[in-house]
Design an enzyme around this catalytic site. Structure first.
Site, short mmCIF file in Angstrom:
data_model
loop_
_atom_site.label_atom_id
_atom_site.label_comp_id
_atom_site.label_asym_id
_atom_site.label_seq_id
_atom_site.Cartn_x
_atom_site.Cartn_y
_atom_site.Cartn_z
N ARG A 160 0.85 -1.21 0.00
CA ARG A 160 0.00 0.00 0.00
C ARG A 160 0.87 1.25 0.00
O ARG A 160 2.11 1.16 0.09
CB ARG A 160 -0.96 0.00 1.20
CG ARG A 160 -0.30 -0.15 2.55
CD ARG A 160 -1.34 -0.49 3.63
NE ARG A 160 -0.70 -0.95 4.85
CZ ARG A 160 -0.36 -0.16 5.85
NH1 ARG A 160 -0.60 1.14 5.79
NH2 ARG A 160 0.22 -0.66 6.92
N GLY A 161 0.20 2.39 -0.10
CA GLY A 161 0.89 3.68 0.01
C GLY A 161 1.96 3.89 -1.05
O GLY A 161 1.81 3.50 -2.21
N ILE A 162 3.04 4.51 -0.62
CA ILE A 162 4.14 4.85 -1.54
C ILE A 162 4.71 3.57 -2.17
O ILE A 162 5.02 3.53 -3.36
CB ILE A 162 5.23 5.64 -0.77
CG1 ILE A 162 4.69 7.02 -0.38
CG2 ILE A 162 6.50 5.77 -1.60
CD1 ILE A 162 5.61 7.82 0.55
N ASN A 172 11.52 0.59 1.30
CA ASN A 172 10.46 1.60 1.49
C ASN A 172 9.76 1.45 2.84
O ASN A 172 9.33 2.46 3.42
CB ASN A 172 9.45 1.45 0.34
CG ASN A 172 8.10 2.07 0.67
OD1 ASN A 172 7.95 3.30 0.62
ND2 ASN A 172 7.12 1.25 1.02
N ALA A 173 9.61 0.22 3.35
CA ALA A 173 8.82 0.02 4.58
C ALA A 173 9.38 0.90 5.69
O ALA A 173 10.60 0.99 5.89
CB ALA A 173 8.86 -1.45 4.98
N GLY A 174 8.50 1.54 6.41
CA GLY A 174 8.93 2.41 7.50
C GLY A 174 7.71 2.98 8.17
O GLY A 174 6.57 2.65 7.80
N TYR A 221 12.08 9.54 14.83
CA TYR A 221 11.87 9.32 13.39
C TYR A 221 12.87 10.15 12.59
O TYR A 221 13.52 9.65 11.67
CB TYR A 221 10.43 9.69 13.04
CG TYR A 221 10.03 9.53 11.59
CD1 TYR A 221 9.91 8.27 11.00
CD2 TYR A 221 9.73 10.65 10.79
CE1 TYR A 221 9.52 8.13 9.68
CE2 TYR A 221 9.33 10.52 9.47
CZ TYR A 221 9.23 9.26 8.91
OH TYR A 221 8.83 9.13 7.60
N PRO A 269 10.56 12.09 0.41
CA PRO A 269 9.27 12.73 0.17
C PRO A 269 8.89 13.68 1.29
O PRO A 269 9.28 13.48 2.45
CB PRO A 269 8.28 11.54 0.16
CG PRO A 269 9.10 10.29 0.22
CD PRO A 269 10.42 10.68 0.82
N GLY A 270 8.11 14.70 0.94
CA GLY A 270 7.42 15.49 1.95
C GLY A 270 6.13 14.77 2.32
O GLY A 270 5.94 13.60 1.98
P1 NDP Z 1 2.04 3.40 4.91
O1 NDP Z 1 1.80 3.37 6.38
O2 NDP Z 1 0.93 3.80 3.99
O3 NDP Z 1 2.63 1.99 4.43
C1 NDP Z 1 3.72 1.44 5.11
C2 NDP Z 1 4.12 0.17 4.41
O4 NDP Z 1 5.24 -0.38 5.09
C3 NDP Z 1 3.00 -0.86 4.43
O5 NDP Z 1 3.00 -1.57 3.22
C4 NDP Z 1 3.41 -1.76 5.60
O6 NDP Z 1 2.93 -3.07 5.37
C5 NDP Z 1 4.93 -1.71 5.54
N1 NDP Z 1 5.53 -1.94 6.84
C6 NDP Z 1 5.43 -1.18 7.95
N2 NDP Z 1 6.12 -1.74 8.96
C7 NDP Z 1 6.66 -2.89 8.47
C8 NDP Z 1 7.46 -3.92 9.01
N3 NDP Z 1 7.86 -3.88 10.29
N4 NDP Z 1 7.83 -4.94 8.23
C9 NDP Z 1 7.41 -5.00 6.93
N5 NDP Z 1 6.67 -4.06 6.36
C10 NDP Z 1 6.29 -3.03 7.11
O7 NDP Z 1 3.30 4.34 4.72
P2 NDP Z 1 3.79 5.25 3.50
O8 NDP Z 1 3.51 4.58 2.22
O9 NDP Z 1 3.32 6.62 3.74
O10 NDP Z 1 5.37 5.26 3.82
C11 NDP Z 1 6.31 4.51 3.08
C12 NDP Z 1 7.70 5.06 3.41
O11 NDP Z 1 7.75 6.44 3.06
C13 NDP Z 1 8.08 4.99 4.89
O12 NDP Z 1 9.45 4.66 5.01
C14 NDP Z 1 7.82 6.40 5.39
O13 NDP Z 1 8.62 6.72 6.50
C15 NDP Z 1 8.21 7.20 4.16
N6 NDP Z 1 7.65 8.53 4.10
C16 NDP Z 1 6.28 8.74 4.14
C17 NDP Z 1 5.76 10.03 4.09
C18 NDP Z 1 4.29 10.32 4.17
O14 NDP Z 1 3.94 11.49 4.42
N7 NDP Z 1 3.41 9.37 3.94
C19 NDP Z 1 6.66 11.20 3.99
C20 NDP Z 1 8.06 10.86 3.94
C21 NDP Z 1 8.52 9.58 4.00
P3 NDP Z 1 2.41 -4.03 6.56
O15 NDP Z 1 1.58 -3.20 7.46
O16 NDP Z 1 1.68 -5.13 5.85
O17 NDP Z 1 3.63 -4.57 7.21
#
Ligand code: NDP
Length: 253
Positions: free
Chosen positions: A16-18, A86-88, A151, A181-182
């Site tokens: 999902r997401g990014i 990307n996960a975070g 963070y 990203p912002g």
């Molecule tokens: P989301 O919360 O929408 O998605 C996070 C994704 O990471 C999910 O697919 C989740 O899958 C996965 N994930 C989270 N924790 C774990 C884990 N411990 N092990 C495996 N997978 C994991 O986040 P975004 O798409 O917004 O963020 C993606 C990245 O971009 C991150 O690193 C975030 O820090 C960074 N970012 C986001 C911004 C924003 O404003 N949205 C801005 C700047 C950076 P699942 O839950 O199934 O594990």
């Protein structure tokens, strides 16, 4: 369209997401994309919708689980040419209320996940003389923000890791970069907006306006805009781009 044909890419957090937008962009460019995460349903849905070819379940904070998943996927579909770490995720708290455990969680999730992924793919990439590693950091890897000290520290560490690793790998055909990203329109952002609205009694619209007022473009970034930057870094044209940060933040930085 087919710039990445024959390349096997892993996108962590690709359900999902990014991450999902990145998986889709890489797949559209011809890559064979594997995605990973903890929850099966979003991963299976992303594969079902054609954003990726396959998935495995792994917690990116667990070096062994991630390494095993990478090994299995590589055995089935070929070694990885591209890693998108990307996960975070972000937890917010005033610094005075943070604990060592809070800092450890943020470092495990945002920094060590990149380290574990890179450890698992780099040997094979170096041996074959080709690789692309892109870490999704954040503007929080370049700037400070209140209430997210752990963070910010972890994302700054990701940027430092990328810069150092890029020097080590520069002569081997492997590039290592970060995309920053912002505020981007994803579940992570929606959860922050809902949490703050609840705590402050403001509406969602007022809370969203607080987030966007610091951005010259005056809106959230779209996941596809982040994906386009990642796609560039993975392209053959970006072979000389390494150790850099590409900021997608509407002029904020
Ligand atoms: P989301 O919360 O929408 O998605 C996070 C994704 O990471 C999910 O697919 C989740 O899958 C996965 N994930 C989270 N924790 C774990 C884990 N411990 N092990 C495996 N997978 C994991 O986040 P975004 O798409 O917004 O963020 C993606 C990245 O971009 C991150 O690193 C975030 O820090 C960074 N970012 C986001 C911004 C924003 O404003 N949205 C801005 C700047 C950076 P699942 O839950 O199934 O594990």
């Amino acid at each position: 369209m087919a710039a990445l044909k024959g390349r096997h890419a892993l996108v962590t957090g690709g359900g999902r997401g990014i991450g999902r937008a990145i998986a889709a962009a890489l797949a559209n460019a011809g890559a064979s994309v594997t995605i990973a995460g903890r929850k099966q349903q979003p991963l299976a849905d992303a594969v079902g919708q054609g954003h990726a070819a396959s998935y495995f379940i792994a917690d990116v904070t667990d070096a062994r689980a991630l390494g095993d998943g990478i090994e299995r996927a590589a055995a089935e579909r070929g070694p990885f040419d591209i890693l998108i770490a990307n996960a975070g995720g972000a937890e917010s708290a005033p610094f005075a209320k943070t604990t060592p455990e809070h800092f450890q969680r943020m470092f495990d999730l945002n920094l060590m996940s990149v380290v574990h992924g890179a450890h698992a793919v780099l040997g094979e990439m170096s041996k074959r003389g080709y690789g692309r590693i892109v870490a999704i950091a954040s503007t929080a890897g370049l700037n400070g923000y209140a209430y997210v000290s752990a963070y910010c520290a972890a994302k700054h560490a990701v940027v430092g890791l990328v810069r150092a690793l890029a020097i080590e790998t520069a002569a081997s055909g492997v590039t290592v970069n970060a995309v920053c990203p912002g505020y981007t329109d994803t579940d992570l952002m929606r959860a922050s907006i809902d949490g703050i609205a609840k705590k402050t009694g403001r509406t969602r619209e007022q809370t969203l306006a607080e987030f966007t007022k610091g951005s010259p473009v005056g809106r959230l970034i779209r996941p596809e805009e982040v994906a386009a930057a990642v796609l560039y870094l993975c392209s053959p044209d970006a072979a000389a781009v390494t150790g850099t940060t590409l900021t997608i933040a509407g002029g904020e930085i």
